[in-house]
Design a protein around this motif. Structure first.
Motif, PDB file in Angstrom:
ATOM      1  N   LEU A   1       0.846  -1.329  -0.093  1.00 44.04           N
ATOM      2  CA  LEU A   1       0.037   0.025  -0.060  1.00 44.04           C
ATOM      3  C   LEU A   1       0.999   1.197  -0.142  1.00 44.04           C
ATOM      4  CD1 LEU A   1      -2.726  -0.988   2.445  1.00 44.04           C
ATOM      5  CD2 LEU A   1      -3.037  -0.825   0.131  1.00 44.04           C
ATOM      6  N   LEU A   2       2.131   1.263   0.182  1.00 49.49           N
ATOM      7  CA  LEU A   2       3.067   2.249   0.007  1.00 49.49           C
ATOM      8  C   LEU A   2       2.719   3.341  -1.007  1.00 49.49           C
ATOM      9  CD1 LEU A   2       6.658   1.001   0.704  1.00 49.49           C
ATOM     10  CD2 LEU A   2       5.056   2.469   2.053  1.00 49.49           C
ATOM     11  N   LEU A   3       2.537   2.932  -2.198  1.00 42.14           N
ATOM     12  CA  LEU A   3       2.324   3.807  -3.272  1.00 42.14           C
ATOM     13  C   LEU A   3       1.006   4.292  -3.285  1.00 42.14           C
ATOM     14  CD1 LEU A   3       3.506   4.956  -6.184  1.00 42.14           C
ATOM     15  CD2 LEU A   3       2.368   3.116  -7.258  1.00 42.14           C
ATOM     16  N   SER A   4       0.067   3.478  -3.061  1.00 45.22           N
ATOM     17  CA  SER A   4      -1.473   4.083  -3.071  1.00 45.22           C
ATOM     18  C   SER A   4      -1.719   4.942  -1.846  1.00 45.22           C
ATOM     19  CB  SER A   4      -2.334   2.970  -3.029  1.00 45.22           C
ATOM     20  OG  SER A   4      -2.217   2.173  -1.976  1.00 45.22           O
ATOM     21  N   GLY A   5      -0.916   4.643  -0.533  1.00 42.68           N
ATOM     22  CA  GLY A   5      -0.957   5.552   0.409  1.00 42.68           C
ATOM     23  C   GLY A   5      -0.471   6.904   0.135  1.00 42.68           C
ATOM     24  N   ALA A   6       0.729   7.177  -0.525  1.00 38.13           N
ATOM     25  CA  ALA A   6       1.431   8.124  -0.700  1.00 38.13           C
ATOM     26  C   ALA A   6       0.504   8.995  -1.897  1.00 38.13           C
ATOM     27  CB  ALA A   6       2.609   7.701  -1.424  1.00 38.13           C
ATOM     28  N   ALA A   7      -0.172   8.287  -2.788  1.00 33.40           N
ATOM     29  CA  ALA A   7      -0.953   9.028  -3.728  1.00 33.40           C
ATOM     30  C   ALA A   7      -2.078   9.675  -2.907  1.00 33.40           C
ATOM     31  CB  ALA A   7      -1.526   7.729  -4.827  1.00 33.40           C
TER      32      ALA A   7
ATOM     33  N   GLY B   1       7.172  15.129  -2.966  1.00 35.44           N
ATOM     34  CA  GLY B   1       7.419  13.899  -2.793  1.00 35.44           C
ATOM     35  C   GLY B   1       7.118  12.890  -3.984  1.00 35.44           C
ATOM     36  N   GLY B   2       7.183  11.591  -3.516  1.00 35.70           N
ATOM     37  CA  GLY B   2       7.238  10.760  -4.682  1.00 35.70           C
ATOM     38  C   GLY B   2       7.198   9.426  -4.430  1.00 35.70           C
ATOM     39  N   ALA B   3       6.589   8.505  -5.218  1.00 40.32           N
ATOM     40  CA  ALA B   3       6.363   7.071  -4.826  1.00 40.32           C
ATOM     41  C   ALA B   3       6.629   6.112  -5.919  1.00 40.32           C
ATOM     42  CB  ALA B   3       5.057   6.657  -4.003  1.00 40.32           C
ATOM     43  N   LEU B   4       6.983   4.724  -5.891  1.00 39.40           N
ATOM     44  CA  LEU B   4       7.244   4.216  -7.066  1.00 39.40           C
ATOM     45  C   LEU B   4       7.093   2.653  -6.604  1.00 39.40           C
ATOM     46  CD1 LEU B   4       8.577   3.668 -10.064  1.00 39.40           C
ATOM     47  CD2 LEU B   4      10.515   3.187  -8.808  1.00 39.40           C
ATOM     48  N   ALA B   5       6.487   1.825  -7.299  1.00 36.99           N
ATOM     49  CA  ALA B   5       6.079   0.372  -7.155  1.00 36.99           C
ATOM     50  C   ALA B   5       6.490  -0.114  -8.650  1.00 36.99           C
ATOM     51  CB  ALA B   5       4.545   0.122  -6.681  1.00 36.99           C
ATOM     52  N   VAL B   6       7.327  -1.040  -8.320  1.00 31.68           N
ATOM     53  CA  VAL B   6       7.671  -1.667  -9.821  1.00 31.68           C
ATOM     54  C   VAL B   6       8.493  -2.920  -9.337  1.00 31.68           C
ATOM     55  CG1 VAL B   6      10.273  -0.553  -9.678  1.00 31.68           C
ATOM     56  CG2 VAL B   6       9.333  -0.913 -11.787  1.00 31.68           C
TER      57      VAL B   6
ATOM     58  N   ASN C   1      14.759 -14.320 -10.941  1.00 32.52           N
ATOM     59  CA  ASN C   1      15.290 -13.103 -10.532  1.00 32.52           C
ATOM     60  C   ASN C   1      14.765 -11.744 -10.635  1.00 32.52           C
ATOM     61  OD1 ASN C   1      17.946 -12.051  -9.727  1.00 32.52           O
ATOM     62  ND2 ASN C   1      18.516 -11.509 -11.941  1.00 32.52           N
ATOM     63  N   ILE C   2      13.456 -11.822 -10.185  1.00 35.74           N
ATOM     64  CA  ILE C   2      12.579 -10.602 -10.281  1.00 35.74           C
ATOM     65  C   ILE C   2      12.168 -10.017  -8.710  1.00 35.74           C
ATOM     66  CG2 ILE C   2      10.423  -9.532 -11.039  1.00 35.74           C
ATOM     67  CD1 ILE C   2      12.603  -9.324 -13.056  1.00 35.74           C
ATOM     68  N   SER C   3      12.294  -9.121  -8.424  1.00 36.08           N
ATOM     69  CA  SER C   3      11.701  -8.596  -7.054  1.00 36.08           C
ATOM     70  C   SER C   3      10.624  -7.658  -6.836  1.00 36.08           C
ATOM     71  CB  SER C   3      12.827  -8.300  -5.998  1.00 36.08           C
ATOM     72  OG  SER C   3      13.635  -9.368  -5.824  1.00 36.08           O
ATOM     73  N   GLN C   4       9.864  -7.569  -6.264  1.00 38.68           N
ATOM     74  CA  GLN C   4       8.785  -6.277  -6.311  1.00 38.68           C
ATOM     75  C   GLN C   4       9.568  -5.301  -5.381  1.00 38.68           C
ATOM     76  OE1 GLN C   4       5.171  -6.160  -7.547  1.00 38.68           O
ATOM     77  NE2 GLN C   4       5.794  -3.923  -7.177  1.00 38.68           N
ATOM     78  N   VAL C   5       9.662  -4.032  -5.910  1.00 33.98           N
ATOM     79  CA  VAL C   5      10.270  -3.007  -4.975  1.00 33.98           C
ATOM     80  C   VAL C   5       9.248  -1.859  -4.838  1.00 33.98           C
ATOM     81  CG1 VAL C   5      12.021  -1.265  -4.927  1.00 33.98           C
ATOM     82  CG2 VAL C   5      12.543  -3.436  -6.082  1.00 33.98           C
ATOM     83  N   TYR C   6       9.220  -1.418  -3.440  1.00 37.04           N
ATOM     84  CA  TYR C   6       8.482  -0.147  -3.094  1.00 37.04           C
ATOM     85  C   TYR C   6       9.240   0.728  -2.463  1.00 37.04           C
ATOM     86  CZ  TYR C   6       4.930  -4.070  -2.935  1.00 37.04           C
ATOM     87  OH  TYR C   6       4.240  -5.061  -3.175  1.00 37.04           O
ATOM     88  N   SER C   7       9.014   2.041  -2.909  1.00 36.92           N
ATOM     89  CA  SER C   7       9.803   3.471  -2.675  1.00 36.92           C
ATOM     90  C   SER C   7       9.081   4.507  -2.613  1.00 36.92           C
ATOM     91  CB  SER C   7      11.099   3.408  -3.591  1.00 36.92           C
ATOM     92  OG  SER C   7      12.145   4.290  -2.843  1.00 36.92           O
ATOM     93  N   VAL C   8       9.186   5.198  -1.332  1.00 37.31           N
ATOM     94  CA  VAL C   8       8.473   6.356  -1.264  1.00 37.31           C
ATOM     95  C   VAL C   8       9.324   7.694  -0.498  1.00 37.31           C
ATOM     96  CG1 VAL C   8       7.580   5.664   0.988  1.00 37.31           C
ATOM     97  CG2 VAL C   8       6.278   7.471  -0.198  1.00 37.31           C
ATOM     98  N   TYR C   9       9.316   8.726  -0.947  1.00 42.15           N
ATOM     99  CA  TYR C   9      10.037   9.975  -0.106  1.00 42.15           C
ATOM    100  C   TYR C   9       8.904  10.983   0.063  1.00 42.15           C
ATOM    101  CZ  TYR C   9      10.859  12.881  -3.958  1.00 42.15           C
ATOM    102  OH  TYR C   9      10.471  13.665  -5.175  1.00 42.15           O
ATOM    103  N   ALA C  10       9.186  11.783   0.982  1.00 45.36           N
ATOM    104  CA  ALA C  10       8.433  13.140   1.181  1.00 45.36           C
ATOM    105  C   ALA C  10       9.068  14.158   2.069  1.00 45.36           C
ATOM    106  CB  ALA C  10       6.972  12.754   1.800  1.00 45.36           C
ATOM    107  N   GLY C  11       8.581  15.219   1.977  1.00 47.60           N
ATOM    108  CA  GLY C  11       9.169  16.515   2.925  1.00 47.60           C
ATOM    109  C   GLY C  11       8.974  17.717   2.364  1.00 47.60           C
TER     110      GLY C  11
END
Length: 530
Positions: A4-10, A107-112, A132-142
């Motif tokens: 939910l990281l990306l949807s929460g940031a959105a 801020g920004g967020a990415l799911a990939v 060799n594939i992983s799901q990545v979530y990243s978010v930043y804000a300030g």
């Protein structure tokens, strides 16, 4: 929670928008059903699965707000036991909201989904059941604050970031190759402040003093990155379009971590997810440290409001560094950006820095096979866009020095929009000396290129196409060079709120000395937009 990281940031970005600005918005939720055929052309195997997806596309651009969100959750339902059901999250969110004069929230967020081990498989189709594939979530804000005290311009900013990576399956790394640790999660804090005056206001030269503090903490082996910086810069105008600049200061960077736990035979102990177990009794060991004077000088050339070139050379990290940038926008519909970078960083922070450089107006596609946002993202605004390939070439738990160049072009003409991105990335890893294998001093190299074209056939139908090519080479002894190429074409047609799509793709990856792995995918789907 991770999903939910990306949807929460959105949602947070949309909620933060002032009420009066919400009169100018476009928010389109949707659901989608699709049927996919995945053909392994190398092994003559065909798999079929269905997908059900839900997502949202949102654009809000006013005098105080710039927000764009594209998020999609997909559940894949297998038709046989050869592949399992799984979830795919993909999306990008970028926001800049001016909450008061001189104060903004950014801020920004990415799911990939992206490659995990640079030595392993390199599939371009990231939505299928690939190795060799992983799901990545990243978010930043300030927040960012900018104000004046007379002729002095004052700026300050704080940014918090979080990155999470799910455990990959098989990597297809050669048997007997050294095992690398698997990234879990990372938190980062960055504080910056500066004060400066423009040339001619107080002195003939512009003067800026600045400082920063950075701290990253990672679950794996309790790794800690800490950086402190202070410097002064001067800018001297030479002509109306040309200026020279120089700067010097102090820098202290220290990267430390604990040892991995070893069993009685001297082998690394791993948990059920394959990650190294931390030896909590271990002292904190230094992976990288630098402390001392830094300096650089360069030129700034701006012959017109649409053209800007910067080029710098200096000394940092115990050696010579080269950095620079070039941007050119001959018209409102064409934009070119080139960047040369060099810095000591971590996977999470490099990824968040890359997200922060992406525009708040970007091109979205119906992401049938999971390629969107994991490479180059093209823009519909004044920025050309940006590429995340340098960070996402593979996932690393170790800190490293990242050097490379990115170039991206975005353009549109009538019903046609297109973009081209390419780059080179080099990473030199840092790790403490110890028993057994260490990545300290190992270097990776990656080359990548991507092209996109979109054609609007009429008000209700369009065609998109992507071409991608990559090359990866690890410096670990015994590693092979890896090539991957792919092409995808999609057709869309709208029937009011209901839309239909058809997508076809052809993909290949190969390791030097091994047989190529080639696959083809096809998908048809229906989407209902609310």
């Amino acid at each position: 929670m991770k999903a939910l990281l990306l949807s929460g940031a959105a949602c947070a970005a949309l909620i933060a928008i002032p009420a009066q600005a919400q009169r100018s918005k476009s928010i389109t939720p949707y659901i989608e059903l699709a049927q996919t055929v995945d053909a392994d052309l190398t092994n003559n195997d065909v798999l079929t699965y269905s997908t059900i997806a839900a997502g949202v596309d949102a654009n809000i651009h006013t005098t105080r707000t710039d927000v764009q969100v594209s998020y999609r959750y997909e559940r894949r339902i297998a038709w046989n036991k050869d592949i399992g059901d799984n979830d795919v999250h993909s999306g990008l969110a970028r926001a800049n909201v001016r909450v008061a004069p001189g104060v903004s929230l950014e801020g920004g967020a990415l799911a990939v989904r992206t490659r995990n081990d640079i030595r392993g498989a390199a599939p371009i189709n990231l939505a299928a059941d690939n190795d060799n594939i992983s799901q990545v979530y990243s978010v930043y804000a300030g927040p960012t604050v900018a104000t004046n005290a007379g002729p002095v311009q004052l700026n300050a900013a704080y940014r918090y970031g979080y990155t999470k990576v799910e455990t990959p399956g098989a990597t297809l790394v050669a048997p007997g190759a050294p095992k690398l640790d698997t990234f879990d999660s990372e938190q980062s804090h960055v504080v910056t402040a500066s004060a400066g005056v423009k040339a001619g206001e107080v002195l003939p030269v512009g003067v800026t003093v600045s400082g920063a503090y950075e701290r990253d903490t990672q679950n794996q082996l309790r790794q800690r990155y800490e950086g402190k910086y202070a410097r002064g810069d001067v800018v001297l105008p030479v002509t109306r379009t040309l200026a020279v600049r120089a700067g010097a200061g102090y820098e202290n960077i220290k990267v430390t971590q604990k040892d991995a736990l070893l069993d009685a035979a001297g082998n690394v102990v791993t948990d059920r997810n394959g990650r190294f177990v931390t030896n909590e009794a271990s002292p904190r060991r230094i992976a990288y440290e630098t402390d001392g004077l830094i300096y650089d000088a360069g030129v700034i050339w701006r012959p017109s409001p649409r053209t800007l070139l910067t080029a710098n050379v200096g000394r940092r990290y115990g050696g010579t560094i080269y950095t620079g940038s070039f941007s050119y926008a001959p018209t409102r519909s064409v934009s070119l950006q080139i960047g040369v970078y060099d810095g000591v960083t971590t996977f999470g922070r490099q990824l968040q820095d890359g997200i922060g450089r992406l525009p708040t107006t970007f091109i979205t596609q119906r992401d049938a096979f999971g390629q969107q946002f994991g490479g180059c993202t093209f823009s519909t605004g004044n920025s050309a866009g940006g590429c995340l390939n340098g960070a996402l070439q593979s996932i690393s738990t170790s800190a490293y020095r990242a050097r490379g160049v990115d170039a991206i072009l975005s353009a549109s003409r009538g019903p046609i929009s297109y973009g081209v991105g390419a780059g080179y990335a080099n990473r030199r890893f840092y790790a403490p000396e110890g028993e057994g294998f260490t990545v300290d001093g190992v270097e990776d190299d990656s080359y990548y290129a991507q092209a996109y074209v979109g054609l609007t056939l009429d008000p209700v139908s369009s065609i998109n196409a992507d071409i991608i090519a990559n090359y990866y080479k690890s410096g670990i002894v015994g590693s092979r060079g890896i090539y991957s190429e792919g092409a995808t074409v999609s057709y869309y047609r709208s029937f009011g709120r209901l839309g239909a799509s058809a997508t076809a793709g052809l993909y290949n990856f190969s390791q030097q000395g091994l047989r190529d792995q080639t696959s083809a995918q096809g998908q048809v789907g229906m989407r209902y937009s609310f």
